[in-house]
Motif scaffolding. Sequence first.
Motif, PDB file in Angstrom:
ATOM      1  N   SER A  69       0.820  -1.207   0.000  1.00 12.82           N
ATOM      2  CA  SER A  69       0.000   0.000   0.000  1.00 12.82           C
ATOM      3  C   SER A  69       0.857   1.261   0.000  1.00 12.82           C
ATOM      4  O   SER A  69       1.828   1.353   0.746  1.00 12.82           O
ATOM      5  CB  SER A  69      -0.926   0.017   1.218  1.00 12.82           C
ATOM      6  OG  SER A  69      -1.824  -1.070   1.191  1.00 12.82           O
ATOM      7  N   PHE A  70       0.477   2.233  -0.828  1.00 14.79           N
ATOM      8  CA  PHE A  70       1.177   3.519  -0.833  1.00 14.79           C
ATOM      9  C   PHE A  70       0.665   4.440   0.268  1.00 14.79           C
ATOM     10  O   PHE A  70       1.326   5.403   0.652  1.00 14.79           O
ATOM     11  CB  PHE A  70       1.060   4.205  -2.198  1.00 14.79           C
ATOM     12  CG  PHE A  70      -0.355   4.520  -2.623  1.00 14.79           C
ATOM     13  CD1 PHE A  70      -1.021   5.641  -2.156  1.00 14.79           C
ATOM     14  CD2 PHE A  70      -1.011   3.690  -3.521  1.00 14.79           C
ATOM     15  CE1 PHE A  70      -2.320   5.925  -2.559  1.00 14.79           C
ATOM     16  CE2 PHE A  70      -2.312   3.964  -3.936  1.00 14.79           C
ATOM     17  CZ  PHE A  70      -2.969   5.092  -3.449  1.00 14.79           C
ATOM     18  N   ASP A  71      -0.525   4.127   0.796  1.00 17.96           N
ATOM     19  CA  ASP A  71      -1.087   4.938   1.871  1.00 17.96           C
ATOM     20  C   ASP A  71      -2.039   4.074   2.685  1.00 17.96           C
ATOM     21  O   ASP A  71      -2.928   3.426   2.137  1.00 17.96           O
ATOM     22  CB  ASP A  71      -1.845   6.139   1.297  1.00 17.96           C
ATOM     23  CG  ASP A  71      -2.431   7.048   2.374  1.00 17.96           C
ATOM     24  OD1 ASP A  71      -1.972   6.971   3.535  1.00 17.96           O
ATOM     25  OD2 ASP A  71      -3.351   7.842   2.061  1.00 17.96           O
ATOM     26  N   LYS A  72      -1.840   4.050   3.999  1.00 16.53           N
ATOM     27  CA  LYS A  72      -2.786   3.397   4.898  1.00 16.53           C
ATOM     28  C   LYS A  72      -3.634   4.501   5.525  1.00 16.53           C
ATOM     29  O   LYS A  72      -3.305   5.070   6.559  1.00 16.53           O
ATOM     30  CB  LYS A  72      -2.050   2.595   5.976  1.00 16.53           C
ATOM     31  CG  LYS A  72      -1.124   1.521   5.432  1.00 16.53           C
ATOM     32  CD  LYS A  72      -1.839   0.531   4.546  1.00 16.53           C
ATOM     33  CE  LYS A  72      -2.840  -0.315   5.304  1.00 16.53           C
ATOM     34  NZ  LYS A  72      -3.478  -1.326   4.437  1.00 16.53           N
ATOM     35  N   GLY A  85       2.721   7.943   0.049  1.00 15.22           N
ATOM     36  CA  GLY A  85       1.753   8.687  -0.741  1.00 15.22           C
ATOM     37  C   GLY A  85       1.655   8.177  -2.167  1.00 15.22           C
ATOM     38  O   GLY A  85       2.422   7.312  -2.612  1.00 15.22           O
ATOM     39  N   LEU A  86       0.704   8.741  -2.904  1.00 16.82           N
ATOM     40  CA  LEU A  86       0.335   8.222  -4.227  1.00 16.82           C
ATOM     41  C   LEU A  86       1.482   8.281  -5.238  1.00 16.82           C
ATOM     42  O   LEU A  86       1.867   7.253  -5.806  1.00 16.82           O
ATOM     43  CB  LEU A  86      -0.870   8.998  -4.760  1.00 16.82           C
ATOM     44  CG  LEU A  86      -1.353   8.622  -6.164  1.00 16.82           C
ATOM     45  CD1 LEU A  86      -1.901   7.206  -6.183  1.00 16.82           C
ATOM     46  CD2 LEU A  86      -2.416   9.604  -6.639  1.00 16.82           C
ATOM     47  N   GLN A  87       2.036   9.449  -5.476  1.00 19.75           N
ATOM     48  CA  GLN A  87       3.003   9.600  -6.552  1.00 19.75           C
ATOM     49  C   GLN A  87       4.263   8.775  -6.314  1.00 19.75           C
ATOM     50  O   GLN A  87       4.695   8.001  -7.168  1.00 19.75           O
ATOM     51  CB  GLN A  87       3.375  11.074  -6.728  1.00 19.75           C
ATOM     52  CG  GLN A  87       4.312  11.344  -7.896  1.00 19.75           C
ATOM     53  CD  GLN A  87       4.526  12.834  -8.129  1.00 19.75           C
ATOM     54  OE1 GLN A  87       3.883  13.695  -7.547  1.00 19.75           O
ATOM     55  NE2 GLN A  87       5.461  13.153  -9.014  1.00 19.75           N
ATOM     56  N   GLU A  88       4.863   8.912  -5.139  1.00 18.02           N
ATOM     57  CA  GLU A  88       6.076   8.168  -4.837  1.00 18.02           C
ATOM     58  C   GLU A  88       5.771   6.673  -4.713  1.00 18.02           C
ATOM     59  O   GLU A  88       6.563   5.830  -5.148  1.00 18.02           O
ATOM     60  CB  GLU A  88       6.704   8.692  -3.548  1.00 18.02           C
ATOM     61  CG  GLU A  88       7.941   7.945  -3.080  1.00 18.02           C
ATOM     62  CD  GLU A  88       9.145   8.091  -3.994  1.00 18.02           C
ATOM     63  OE1 GLU A  88      10.185   7.478  -3.701  1.00 18.02           O
ATOM     64  OE2 GLU A  88       9.038   8.790  -5.022  1.00 18.02           O
ATOM     65  N   GLY A  89       4.631   6.346  -4.112  1.00 19.11           N
ATOM     66  CA  GLY A  89       4.275   4.943  -3.965  1.00 19.11           C
ATOM     67  C   GLY A  89       4.102   4.235  -5.297  1.00 19.11           C
ATOM     68  O   GLY A  89       4.579   3.110  -5.483  1.00 19.11           O
ATOM     69  N   LEU A  90       3.441   4.881  -6.251  1.00 21.20           N
ATOM     70  CA  LEU A  90       3.261   4.260  -7.565  1.00 21.20           C
ATOM     71  C   LEU A  90       4.588   4.131  -8.304  1.00 21.20           C
ATOM     72  O   LEU A  90       4.809   3.156  -9.039  1.00 21.20           O
ATOM     73  CB  LEU A  90       2.254   5.055  -8.397  1.00 21.20           C
ATOM     74  CG  LEU A  90       0.799   4.957  -7.952  1.00 21.20           C
ATOM     75  CD1 LEU A  90      -0.095   5.781  -8.870  1.00 21.20           C
ATOM     76  CD2 LEU A  90       0.313   3.510  -7.905  1.00 21.20           C
ATOM     77  N   ARG A  91       5.476   5.100  -8.123  1.00 20.93           N
ATOM     78  CA  ARG A  91       6.802   4.982  -8.747  1.00 20.93           C
ATOM     79  C   ARG A  91       7.528   3.735  -8.241  1.00 20.93           C
ATOM     80  O   ARG A  91       8.116   2.968  -9.020  1.00 20.93           O
ATOM     81  CB  ARG A  91       7.632   6.233  -8.459  1.00 20.93           C
ATOM     82  CG  ARG A  91       9.008   6.213  -9.144  1.00 20.93           C
ATOM     83  CD  ARG A  91       9.897   7.327  -8.639  1.00 20.93           C
ATOM     84  NE  ARG A  91      10.307   7.126  -7.251  1.00 20.93           N
ATOM     85  CZ  ARG A  91      11.282   6.299  -6.872  1.00 20.93           C
ATOM     86  NH1 ARG A  91      11.945   5.569  -7.773  1.00 20.93           N
ATOM     87  NH2 ARG A  91      11.600   6.173  -5.590  1.00 20.93           N
TER      88      ARG A  91
END
Length: 290
Positions: A69-72, A85-91
């Motif tokens: 998960s990029f964010d809990k 978070g979304l941007q860094e997590g998806l990268r």
Amino acid sequence: MSAPSVSPGRVSLGRVPGADGLSPCGPGEPLCFILGPCVIESEAFTLRAAETVAKIAGDLGVPAVFKCSFDKANRTSASSFRGPGLQEGLRILEKAGAETGLPLTTDVHLPDQCDAVAQVCDVLQIPAFLARQTDLLEAAAAAVVAHGGAVNVKKPQFVAPEDTRHAVEKLRGAGCADVLLTERGSTFGYGRLVNDFTGLAVMAGFGVPVVFDATHSVQRPGGATTGGNRAAVPPLARAAVAAGADAVFLECHPDPDRAQSDGPNQVDFKNVPALLRSLVRLREVVLSLD
């Protein structure tokens, strides 16, 4: 992204590392697995975890999806670690998928996250607390229609198996044919979850593969932090496979007691191969009886 459903009640889901194409998940098919840590703790941590999942899946010859998960967004305390978070997590997730060849899944919490996530992940996961949110479900459906993939809806702890049909109908009504439902326990009093394995057949009756989330089923909600009992994961997972689950979801970690989220119910990576091996054997027995 994953291909359209191979036949009614089945979804193209996991991949055996080194094999071409995604494996079908559903009635009569081999057991699939969704594996990985609860949250992205760092880039290096996540890449190592994805490599571990790929090795386990490859050694056992089982189809697997990497989950992180990029964010809990539903942590008990506002001060708890949530992820990058979304941007860094998806990268990071995209890099993990590119390096291992594994399909990917992660949670979405807001409608405006869905399109970006569907461009990276093969399965969009709807958290249990959000499974009744029509806008989120419709946005997830639109994203997979545009980019491919599937949507996995976790059954809320407060919703009967019979009522998960509404989530399935919302997704199908918005054009998403590839839907999975996940059982993760139901609220019993305060601070306990229980599993009703008769619900697996009820949810399968909606023409979707059914996943059993063995690790969130052993959570002990409440208090300053969520507790859990990872020792209960193997017997619950075996019971679910015997009852007909098409896939098993396991959160895994190299050092669960030091995990930054959901440590008490995550399984140590070193214990995962033996558990998966037993579950695959059980699935083979179940299929032989049909």
